[in-house]
Design a protein around this motif. Structure first.
Motif, PDB file in Angstrom:
ATOM      1  N   ASN A 192       7.377   0.304   1.455  1.00 59.82           N
ATOM      2  CA  ASN A 192       7.432  -1.079   1.937  1.00 59.82           C
ATOM      3  C   ASN A 192       7.627  -2.095   0.810  1.00 59.82           C
ATOM      4  OD1 ASN A 192       6.979  -0.228   4.596  1.00 59.82           O
ATOM      5  ND2 ASN A 192       4.767  -0.164   4.247  1.00 59.82           N
ATOM      6  N   THR A 241       0.849  -1.191   0.000  1.00 61.34           N
ATOM      7  CA  THR A 241       0.000   0.000   0.000  1.00 61.34           C
ATOM      8  C   THR A 241       0.889   1.246   0.000  1.00 61.34           C
ATOM      9  OG1 THR A 241      -1.371  -1.311   1.480  1.00 61.34           O
ATOM     10  CG2 THR A 241      -2.000   1.007   1.190  1.00 61.34           C
ATOM     11  N   ASN A 242       1.898   1.185   0.853  1.00 56.95           N
ATOM     12  CA  ASN A 242       2.854   2.290   0.946  1.00 56.95           C
ATOM     13  C   ASN A 242       4.125   1.880   0.180  1.00 56.95           C
ATOM     14  OD1 ASN A 242       4.706   4.195   1.726  1.00 56.95           O
ATOM     15  ND2 ASN A 242       3.987   4.301   3.843  1.00 56.95           N
ATOM     16  N   CYS A 246      -7.907  -8.813   6.894  1.00 55.57           N
ATOM     17  CA  CYS A 246      -7.009  -7.896   6.173  1.00 55.57           C
ATOM     18  C   CYS A 246      -7.659  -7.412   4.875  1.00 55.57           C
ATOM     19  CB  CYS A 246      -5.687  -8.572   5.844  1.00 55.57           C
ATOM     20  SG  CYS A 246      -5.000  -9.555   7.182  1.00 55.57           S
ATOM     21  N   CYS A 248      -9.207  -3.919   3.786  1.00 50.65           N
ATOM     22  CA  CYS A 248      -8.421  -2.822   3.214  1.00 50.65           C
ATOM     23  C   CYS A 248      -7.528  -3.254   2.059  1.00 50.65           C
ATOM     24  CB  CYS A 248      -7.539  -2.202   4.287  1.00 50.65           C
ATOM     25  SG  CYS A 248      -8.443  -1.523   5.673  1.00 50.65           S
ATOM     26  N   HIS A 249      -7.287  -4.584   1.913  1.00 48.42           N
ATOM     27  CA  HIS A 249      -6.302  -5.012   0.911  1.00 48.42           C
ATOM     28  C   HIS A 249      -6.921  -5.845  -0.217  1.00 48.42           C
ATOM     29  CE1 HIS A 249      -2.779  -3.484   3.011  1.00 48.42           C
ATOM     30  NE2 HIS A 249      -3.174  -4.072   4.137  1.00 48.42           N
ATOM     31  N   TYR A 268      -3.958   6.983   0.335  1.00 49.40           N
ATOM     32  CA  TYR A 268      -2.938   6.127  -0.290  1.00 49.40           C
ATOM     33  C   TYR A 268      -3.153   5.888  -1.782  1.00 49.40           C
ATOM     34  CZ  TYR A 268      -1.406   5.051   4.475  1.00 49.40           C
ATOM     35  OH  TYR A 268      -0.933   5.139   5.751  1.00 49.40           O
TER      36      TYR A 268
END
Ligand code: HEC
Length: 292
Positions: free
Chosen positions: A113, A109-110, A159, A162-163, A177
């Motif tokens: 990472n 997401t970021n 999870c 959001c993913h 994001y």
């Protein structure tokens, strides 16, 4: 070669072999212990990061449920907390300043990472089932040689909120994001890896210092033993034997009234001395008999 020289040669060879063997074994042992210590530290660190993750998703995230409608706070994200926690640890103590913690992810997401080449290899090794957790390894970095430990990160059902896709993810999160990255994860899929890196140099240097002190004291003890043994050998054997042989020399040259060697004690040297004076008396008697 003199007796003392022969003795010292044997002593030197023995001590040299003993010292070399001790050095080899103790250095290997100390280095292995040091590596084991680094591994244990790395394991502890990765487990602490995991604990922070769990704490965040169980205890912190629910508190920010209302907040998420207005503004997305990364503090509710377990990955964010774990990374922050390690950042604080690094800043708090200069000893830990080269410690690294990453949540290396193939599709993050970021973008910070995102797994770099060697991290992707580790994640893929976990995905293909060729590596087992925890995976240990070593690598050279600009900050010196590092030991790393890695554990796979699996996406769970919760999870996917959001993913999964940008459509189902919280709108405030998309606003922050974007909708391009960090989606399309599957339940139970290994999506990345926690990777802790700890510098080896510091701990290995400490092992090296311990090794030097140990070998230094061993050498000091050996030198003390060698000096003492030389003294004892000289005092108990070399000195009396030199005197006895000088006396025997004089007697053999006909000096039969040379003063006796005063042997102390009933040991082998004393027995040799009294045998010599007995021999001298017999010699004198024999000579008297010949003269008369
Ligand atoms: C409430 C939304 C949300 C949930 C639920 C969530 N994440 Fe994330 N996750 C995010 C956000 C946002 C980031 C980026 C945080 C940052 O670094 O700013 C992120 C980051 C990550 C990262 C770091 C890599 C990256 O994508 O930047 C991993 C790994 C990760 N999440 C795994 C998980 C796992 C595993 C779960 C389930 C246990 C989970 N997430 C649940 C929102 C979420």
């Amino acid at each position: 070669m003199k007796l003392l020289a022969k003795f010292n040669l044997v002593l030197f060879i023995l001590f040299a072999l003993g010292t070399a063997a001790t050095a080899l074994v103790s250095r290997d042992l100390l280095q292995r212990n040091a590596r084991e210590e680094i591994r244990e530290n790395a394991k502890l660190l990765i487990e602490s990061a995991l604990a922070v993750r769990t704490y965040t998703s169980r205890n912190i995230a629910p508190l920010l449920e209302t907040q998420i409608k207005y503004e997305f706070r990364p503090e509710m994200v377990s990955a964010y907390s774990a990374i922050e926690m390690l950042k604080h640890l690094r800043e708090a103590n200069p000893d830990y300043k080269n410690f690294q913690y990453r949540e290396a992810t193939l599709n993050p997401t970021n973008p910070v990472n995102r797994a770099v080449d060697w991290e992707s290899d580790i994640v893929n090794a976990f995905r293909n089932g060729v590596a087992e957790a925890p995976l240990f390894g070593e690598r050279d970095t600009p900050n010196g040689r590092m030991l790393y430990v890695a554990k796979p990160l699996r996406a769970g059902g919760a999870c996917l909120r959001c993913h999964d896709t940008a459509e189902v993810a919280p709108a405030t999160m998309i606003a922050k994001y974007g909708s391009a990255n960090g989606f399309g994860w599957k339940v139970n899929e290994i999506i990345g890896a926690q990777i802790v890196q700890i510098p080896e140099t510091f701990v290995l240097q400490r092992a090296e210092t311990t090794f030097r002190v140990f070998m230094g004291s061993l050498l000091a003890v050996l030198v003390a033993i060698a000096l003492t043994m030389n003294g004892v050998l000289w005092w108990m054997f070399i000195r009396p034997i030199t005197r006895i042989s000088a006396l025997a020399d004089r007697i053999s040259l006909g000096e039969v009234d040379a003063p006796d060697f005063a042997a102390r004690g009933r040991d082998e040297i004393g027995m040799l001395a009294s045998a010599l004076s007995r021999m001298r008396r017999s010699l004198v008697q024999a000579m008297h008999m010949l003269e008369s």
